[in-house]
Design a protein around this motif. Structure first.
Motif, short mmCIF file in Angstrom:
data_model
loop_
_atom_site.label_atom_id
_atom_site.label_comp_id
_atom_site.label_asym_id
_atom_site.label_seq_id
_atom_site.Cartn_x
_atom_site.Cartn_y
_atom_site.Cartn_z
N GLY B 88 137.54 5.63 48.74
CA GLY B 88 138.35 6.84 48.86
C GLY B 88 138.05 7.60 50.14
N LEU B 89 136.75 7.69 50.49
CA LEU B 89 136.36 8.38 51.73
C LEU B 89 136.94 7.67 52.94
CD1 LEU B 89 132.62 9.35 51.09
CD2 LEU B 89 134.58 10.89 51.24
N VAL B 90 136.83 6.34 52.95
CA VAL B 90 137.35 5.57 54.09
C VAL B 90 138.87 5.74 54.17
CG1 VAL B 90 137.74 3.25 54.98
CG2 VAL B 90 135.49 3.89 54.11
N ALA B 91 139.54 5.66 53.02
CA ALA B 91 141.00 5.79 53.02
C ALA B 91 141.41 7.14 53.58
CB ALA B 91 141.54 5.62 51.60
N ALA B 92 140.70 8.20 53.17
CA ALA B 92 141.06 9.54 53.65
C ALA B 92 140.77 9.67 55.15
CB ALA B 92 140.29 10.61 52.88
N ALA B 93 139.65 9.09 55.59
CA ALA B 93 139.29 9.21 57.01
C ALA B 93 140.25 8.45 57.90
CB ALA B 93 137.86 8.73 57.23
N THR B 94 140.87 7.40 57.37
CA THR B 94 141.81 6.61 58.18
C THR B 94 143.23 6.85 57.69
OG1 THR B 94 141.64 4.74 56.67
CG2 THR B 94 140.12 4.77 58.53
N ARG B 95 143.45 8.02 57.20
CA ARG B 95 144.72 8.40 56.57
C ARG B 95 145.94 7.85 57.31
NH1 ARG B 95 147.20 14.35 55.72
NH2 ARG B 95 148.93 13.46 54.62
N GLY B 96 146.82 7.20 56.53
CA GLY B 96 148.07 6.70 57.10
C GLY B 96 147.91 5.40 57.86
N GLY B 97 146.66 4.99 58.08
CA GLY B 97 146.44 3.75 58.84
C GLY B 97 146.52 2.52 57.95
N LEU B 98 146.28 1.38 58.56
CA LEU B 98 146.39 0.11 57.84
C LEU B 98 145.36 0.01 56.72
CD1 LEU B 98 147.95 -2.55 57.84
CD2 LEU B 98 146.12 -3.51 59.24
N ILE B 99 144.11 0.45 57.03
CA ILE B 99 143.04 0.34 56.04
C ILE B 99 143.37 1.20 54.83
CG2 ILE B 99 140.59 0.78 55.62
CD1 ILE B 99 140.11 0.19 58.57
N ASP B 100 143.84 2.42 55.09
CA ASP B 100 144.25 3.33 54.01
C ASP B 100 145.30 2.64 53.15
OD1 ASP B 100 144.71 5.54 52.46
OD2 ASP B 100 146.04 6.50 53.90
N GLU B 101 146.28 2.05 53.82
CA GLU B 101 147.38 1.39 53.11
C GLU B 101 146.85 0.27 52.22
OE1 GLU B 101 151.45 1.16 52.26
OE2 GLU B 101 150.30 2.64 53.37
N ILE B 102 145.96 -0.56 52.79
CA ILE B 102 145.42 -1.68 52.01
C ILE B 102 144.65 -1.17 50.80
CG2 ILE B 102 143.73 -3.56 52.07
CD1 ILE B 102 144.54 -4.00 55.00
N ILE B 103 143.80 -0.16 51.01
CA ILE B 103 143.00 0.38 49.90
C ILE B 103 143.91 0.94 48.81
CG2 ILE B 103 141.38 2.20 49.24
CD1 ILE B 103 140.05 1.82 51.97
N MET B 104 144.92 1.68 49.22
CA MET B 104 145.77 2.30 48.21
C MET B 104 146.62 1.27 47.46
SD MET B 104 144.53 5.08 48.25
CE MET B 104 145.40 5.81 46.88
N ARG B 105 147.11 0.26 48.18
CA ARG B 105 147.88 -0.80 47.49
C ARG B 105 146.99 -1.55 46.53
NH1 ARG B 105 150.90 1.63 47.15
NH2 ARG B 105 151.64 2.74 48.93
N GLY B 106 145.75 -1.83 46.95
CA GLY B 106 144.81 -2.51 46.06
C GLY B 106 144.57 -1.69 44.80
N ASN B 107 144.46 -0.37 44.99
CA ASN B 107 144.31 0.54 43.86
C ASN B 107 145.46 0.41 42.90
OD1 ASN B 107 142.02 1.97 43.91
ND2 ASN B 107 142.80 3.61 45.19
N ASP B 108 146.68 0.46 43.46
CA ASP B 108 147.87 0.37 42.61
C ASP B 108 147.86 -0.92 41.82
OD1 ASP B 108 148.64 2.73 43.59
OD2 ASP B 108 150.19 1.97 44.94
N LEU B 109 147.41 -1.98 42.49
CA LEU B 109 147.39 -3.29 41.82
C LEU B 109 146.46 -3.26 40.61
CD1 LEU B 109 148.39 -6.19 41.90
CD2 LEU B 109 146.41 -6.76 43.30
N ILE B 110 145.26 -2.69 40.82
CA ILE B 110 144.31 -2.64 39.70
C ILE B 110 144.87 -1.76 38.58
CG2 ILE B 110 141.98 -2.02 38.99
CD1 ILE B 110 141.05 -2.66 41.78
#
Lengths: 541, 271, 315
Positions: B88-110
């Protein structure tokens, strides 16, 4: 008989007295300006008149409207008064409208709950009222939702809602404080014309003396829950019997004593800076559209100079600020500080040459860090930061430089007032002795009297430490008070620049002229200090 | 009102933790001691909560079972925090970037896999065990913490003191640890108690189905599964383990509510 | 709106694809040869090889994935190892129980929770509010299978109003079918209704503190009118999110509840699949459950856009 008469109104919330005997009277068709700083009780007075006080409020005294005491009127009857006989608009138009309802429905609701008008008629009248406040159906149809409107347009919807049934009294609580100066002028004009045409009385609540001077028939000045002075507008400004009124007046136009420093070498150079932002995709397979926030901006700041950058919200001044601070990259152009390139990857030694003070005194400090830690944070930029006693000594020196004491360093941010926090923010910027301090709306959130003292401090520090200021603001009066030179920004471009007094006294660009004209001003010949007793009738506006 | 929920919740949770701890040294009767002649005994002085179909003392079983529930839930929440908070910290720090996107999509998948479904998949591969319950609940917890962390961190990233720290030359990682994490800790503690109570419920459900802790390890869910077929004969076998679950979960939820108000300075000042 | 729909559809497709990869990979990990397992100890290698071909177990992982996923798309879920019938037939039979059960529970919890939550918010701080908050606090803490056992104890064993479990089938009549599902649905709905009522309450309270509520009051709406006209629809937005999340809890809860009441639903099917190591069944049912969750979340997204004009027409 008065339309509204407030008599010896006191109010306490859970035992804390907030109004201490307010008496006011408003005649039909008259405009009363209610002026005061935050916490003076002006908004509570208005809410009491609406019968919309927060829970736990206890009152004494009376509020007589239409011959009945509102404090003793049962709620169902108050509901019939509100919206029909008394309308009210609030400060924050961005949140004052229901986001999931079309604006036409929201205006029509006023009509439908108070009259038996059929749905279709209510909507037709609502559309007329929206057209009357400057939202004609062909340009802004009543089917629009609030988020599709600008702040000024939303405030117009609120006004249409409040005046739809031609109430006898309209209460406007800081109706233009959240708006840009040109929008403010339009809204104030609209209110003025509505009062004239509909024969409404208007209670205009504001912190800005200049706003009431152009609009009100009478003015009441409030301080700490009391009305300290009340009179017809012009005599009040001319006499200013009460010291608080004088103080407020002096602070609102305060210009600190400044000694201009000799100009040094160029410190900050911006060359053709351009910054684009990507917008959300409109089409799956096309490139994302972009928005040019800053477009080909060039400027130079010399050592020891104080330069203002003015413009309305969305003009690109914040984007430019972030680029100058090296927080965001540019698409085109270059920024140099002391001859070295500025950007997200700039070395700490270069970063140490520029520091910043932000607008919000409450968001500027990590609530969990003691002042010593917060103020010392920029030491991170030094290759060999002071440690231990040397570090504390440096913090103490910075705190004392901004008028606080060394003992303050062990406190937490919440123990300080807004003005003190702004001093702390300045101390933090000052502690590594940067060459340039960017002041981003640094005094905009402060009451005028606090603002005046911070401006004095800034002027004093500039002389003492030979600082260079880039002062970013939407407030022309503040920029005038503290800068030598000013740049006017519109839609991402610098449209005019020059010595501050010249630009504001003789603007050459149409946009600058519009800005200057829109800024409310107290007529110069009303000023009590000016020796012009009874010299003609002051024109308003 | 608020201090009441803190007190009540704290006492209930404290009681069950204490029961679990005491069970390491002492229980009224041995839990592995089977005595068919003593089965289905209603509550009495010797067996305060009665005995089960094998004549085991229910109070002793509940005390040891608390151990299993608490251990599974704590480890699973710990796993959710250890994985979710950094993400969550990484996603917020890279907000809107590719890493954020990957983390959030992975979240949705789980999120598309209910905890029980994850447990079913894991059990299908590795067979049932308490460890599988931990992994399933832990995987389920991860996106919860990632989302809470990201949401709270994003609103902090817009604050001026974060911008001031960036002007002071601090990097995103350092700001995340120094400024963001301490300010969202309260929120994480509260979320932690909520997830803890959900973990207790999930563990009970899994072991009820036989997908969690295996016999002879006593667990509350398992006890209910045993009780179900005999509920007409010995209702106390079903009632007490269920009450243990309800009171523990209730205690944790009350504790969470109380902590939220205690730790939220905004609410504290408002009163 | 159309763009929003297209975006959501694309993301729906991607989620399904990713989920299918996960399920396939997990099933691939399972040790042992299902063909050997099915034929028992004395099977010849030739027979095992023939069965492997028949079950589609030969080939590279890629071709097997493609035929598995392709089969799913066309409604061919493969042949159950243990039942020796097409899984799609099994699933279809079981859905006749699981789907009505989930819908029944969802209906119950929504119908109970929304008015109760609204009432508690409007009467904040009153005895009603306290009662609602206390009851729901307890409702959240009760595991649904324990509640189910208590329901059976009271209504089937003590009062003898209904049977203790099992499902007679829809052939015997709609009402008897619904009757058999009532206790399970109540057991499933109670904790969900408690959560939903609390979410509804706090969502309505949240809208009460908004500036537009003050505007509505300034127009002359009474407190009650303001809540009903401006609070309800705005409060529904967070409630929708929770409803979507709850669907996945309901599915999971149904697996347990079906076991308590011996209902022949998907939950029983997948559970038997595990104990019999029937991976075709487990994989298909899990995929179906995940599919349902993803589709429901997609529908929630669409409902969201309908409830909130800001998502429909971004400024």
């Amino acid at each position: 008989m008065s339309l509204l008469a407030i008599d010896a109104l006191t109010l306490a919330i859970r035992g804390t007295p907030l109004l201490r005997g307010v008496s006011l009277a408003l005649q039909p068709g008259q405009t009363l300006g209610l002026v005061g700083e935050s916490g003076s009780g002006k908004s509570l007075t208005a809410l009491a008149a609406m019968g919309l006080l927060p829970e736990g409020a206890t009152t004494t005294g009376s509020i007589t409207f239409d011959g009945r005491d509102l404090l003793r009127t049962p709620e169902p009857q108050l509901c019939r008064l509100r919206g029909r006989r008394i309308g009210m608009i609030f400060q924050e138009p961005m949140t004052a409208l229901n986001p999931v309802q079309p604006i036409g429905d929201q205006v029509a609701e006023t009509l439908r709950i108070h009259t038996s008008a059929p749905r279709a008629d209510a909507h037709r009248i609502a559309a007329e009222k929206l057209a009357r406040v400057g939202l004609p159906t062909d340009r802004i149809p009543p089917s629009r939702f609030p988020h599709e409107l600008s702040g000024g347009q939303r405030q117009r919807v609120c006004i249409a809602m409040a005046v739809a049934l031609r109430p006898a009294l309209l209460i406007a609580d800081e109706p233009t404080t959240a708006l840009d100066v040109t929008t403010q002028m339009q809204i104030l004009r609209l209110l003025k014309s509505l009062v004239a045409e509909e024969g409404m009385a208007l209670m205009l609540i504001t912190h800005d003396l200049a706003v009431v001077s152009g609009l009100a028939d009478r003015v009441a000045v409030m301080s700490e829950g009391r009305v300290v002075e009340e009179n017809a507008t012009e005599p009040l400004f001319r006499a200013m019997c009460h010291p608080y009124t004088r103080q407020l007046f002096a602070a609102s136009d305060h210009r600190p004593a400044r000694t201009s420093l000799p100009l040094g070498a160029p410190l900050l150079q911006v060359d053709g800076a351009t910054r684009d932002y990507a917008l959300p995709r409109t089409h799956l397979f096309r490139r994302r559209p972009s928005f040019r926030a800053v477009s080909d901006v060039s400027l130079t700041l010399h050592q020891g100079e104080s330069v203002g950058l003015v413009g309305e919200s969305g003009c690109g001044k914040s984007t430019l600020t972030r680029a100058i601070l090296g927080l965001e990259p540019l698409q085109q152009g270059r920024i140099h500080l002391d001859g070295q390139p500025v950007g997200p990857g700039m070395p700490p030694t270069l970063r140490a040459k520029v520091q910043v003070v932000f607008q919000d005194p409450y968001g500027s400090f990590n609530p969990r860090h003691r002042i010593a830690r917060a103020v010392a944070e920029p030491f991170h930029l030094l290759p060999a930061p002071p440690r231990g006693a040397a570090r504390r000594a440096a913090v103490a020196e910075a705190l004392e430089a901004v008028g606080l004491t060394a003992a303050d360093m062990d406190k937490y941010p919440h123990e300080f007032s807004g003005g003190q926090r702004q001093r702390l923010a300045i101390a933090r910027a000052l502690i590594i002795r940067p060459a340039l301090i960017v002041l981003d709306e640094a005094v905009s959130a402060l009451d005028v009297s606090v603002r005046a003292r911070i401006l004095d401090l800034l002027a004093d520090l500039q002389t003492r430490f030979g600082l260079t200021y880039l002062f970013i603001s939407h407030d022309l009066a503040v920029v005038r008070a503290i800068t030598d030179r000013v740049l006017v920004m519109q839609s991402g471009r610098i449209v005019e620049e020059g010595p501050t007094d010249r630009v504001f006294d003789h603007p050459s660009h149409p946009y600058t002229r519009a800005l200057v004209a829109a800024t409310p001003r107290i007529p110069a010949h009303w000023v009590p200090a000016a020796p012009c007793p009874n010299a003609g009738v002051g024109q308003q506006g | 009102m608020r201090s009441l929920s803190l007190l009540l919740g704290g006492s209930l949770v404290g009681l069950f933790f204490a029961a679990a701890l005491v069970s390491f040294f002492w229980t009224p009767h041995g839990v592995e001691q089977i005595a068919i002649q003593l089965r289905f005994l209603p509550p009495s002085a010797a067996h305060p909560l009665g005995t089960d179909h094998l004549g085991r003392d229910i109070l002793s079983m509940l005390m040891v079972g608390a151990r299993t529930s608490i251990a599974v839930a704590i480890v699973a929440v710990g796993m959710g925090v250890a994985l979710g908070v950094p993400l969550g910290l990484v996603a917020a720090a890279t907000r809107g970037g590719l890493i954020d996107e990957i983390i959030m999509r992975g979240n949705d998948l789980i999120f598309a896999f209910p905890a029980l479904v994850i447990a079913i998949l894991i059990t299908a591969v590795f067979g049932p065990s308490a460890l599988n319950a931990i992994i399933a609940i832990g995987i389920f917890n991860t996106p919860v913490f990632a989302r809470v962390t990201r949401g709270a961190a994003l609103s902090l990233w817009t604050l001026d003191y974060i911008r001031a720290a960036r002007v002071a030359g601090k990097g995103r990682a350092r700001i995340s640890v120094e400024h963001i994490l301490p300010n969202i800790a309260n929120l994480l503690i509260v979320q932690g108690t909520i997830q803890f109570s959900l973990g207790i419920l999930a563990e009970a459900g899994l072991s009820y189905l036989g997908l969690g802790a295996q016999p002879p390890t006593p667990s509350w869910g398992r006890m209910l599964a045993d009780a179900q077929t005999m509920v007409a004969l010995a209702p106390h076998m079903a009632i007490f383990p269920g009450l243990a679950i309800v009171l523990t979960v209730l205690g944790l939820n009350l504790l969470g509510d109380g902590l939220r108000d205690l730790l939220d300075p905004r609410l504290r000042r408002a009163r | 709106m159309l763009r929003h729909l297209a975006e959501r559809l694309l993301s729906l497709g991607l989620s399904l694809f990713a989920a299918s990869l996960v399920v396939f990979a997990v099933i691939e990990l399972v040790p042992g040869d299902p063909a050997a397992f099915m034929l028992g100890m004395g099977a010849t290698p030739e027979a095992i090889a023939a069965l492997r071909r028949e079950l589609g177990l030969e080939g590279t992982p890629l071709t097997r994935y493609l035929s598995w996923a392709g089969g799913m798309l066309t409604g061919d879920f493969g042949i159950s190892y243990t039942y020796r019938v097409p899984v799609s037939q099994l699933v279809l039979d079981r859905l006749q129980v699981s789907l009505p059960l989930a819908a029944y529970a969802l209906l119950l919890s929504t119908v109970i929770a929304l008015p109760v939550g609204m009432l508690a918010a409007v009467r904040r701080g009153s005895a009603t509010d306290m009662a609602v908050m206390g009851t729901t606090q307890l409702g959240i803490a009760v595991p649904n299978f324990w509640f189910a056992i208590l329901l059976v104890l009271v209504f089937s064993i003590k009062l003898r109003w209904v049977g203790a479990g099992g499902f007679p089938g829809w052939e015997v009549g709609l009402w008897r079918g619904i009757g058999a599902l009532t206790l399970p649905a109540v057991a499933l709905a109670l904790p969900q209704a408690s959560i939903l009522a609390r979410v509804m309450r706090s969502a309505v309270l949240e809208t009460l503190s908004q500036d537009y509520m003050r505007t509505a009051r300034a127009k002359g709406l009474s407190r009650r009118q303001a809540v009903f006209r401006h609070g309800f629809r705005n409060a529904l937005i967070p409630v929708l999110t929770i409803l979507g999340l709850q669907f996945s809890f309901l599915l999971a809860g149904a697996i347990i509840i079906e076991n308590v009441f011996f209902l022949p639903g998907l939950g029983r099917l997948v559970f038997q699949g595990i104990t019999q190591r029937d991976l075709v069944v487990v994989g298909s049912v899990v995929m179906l459950l995940v599919f349902a969750v993803i589709v429901v979340n997609f529908l929630v997204d669409i409902a969201y856009a309908l409830a909130d004009p800001r998502l429909r027409r971004p400024a």
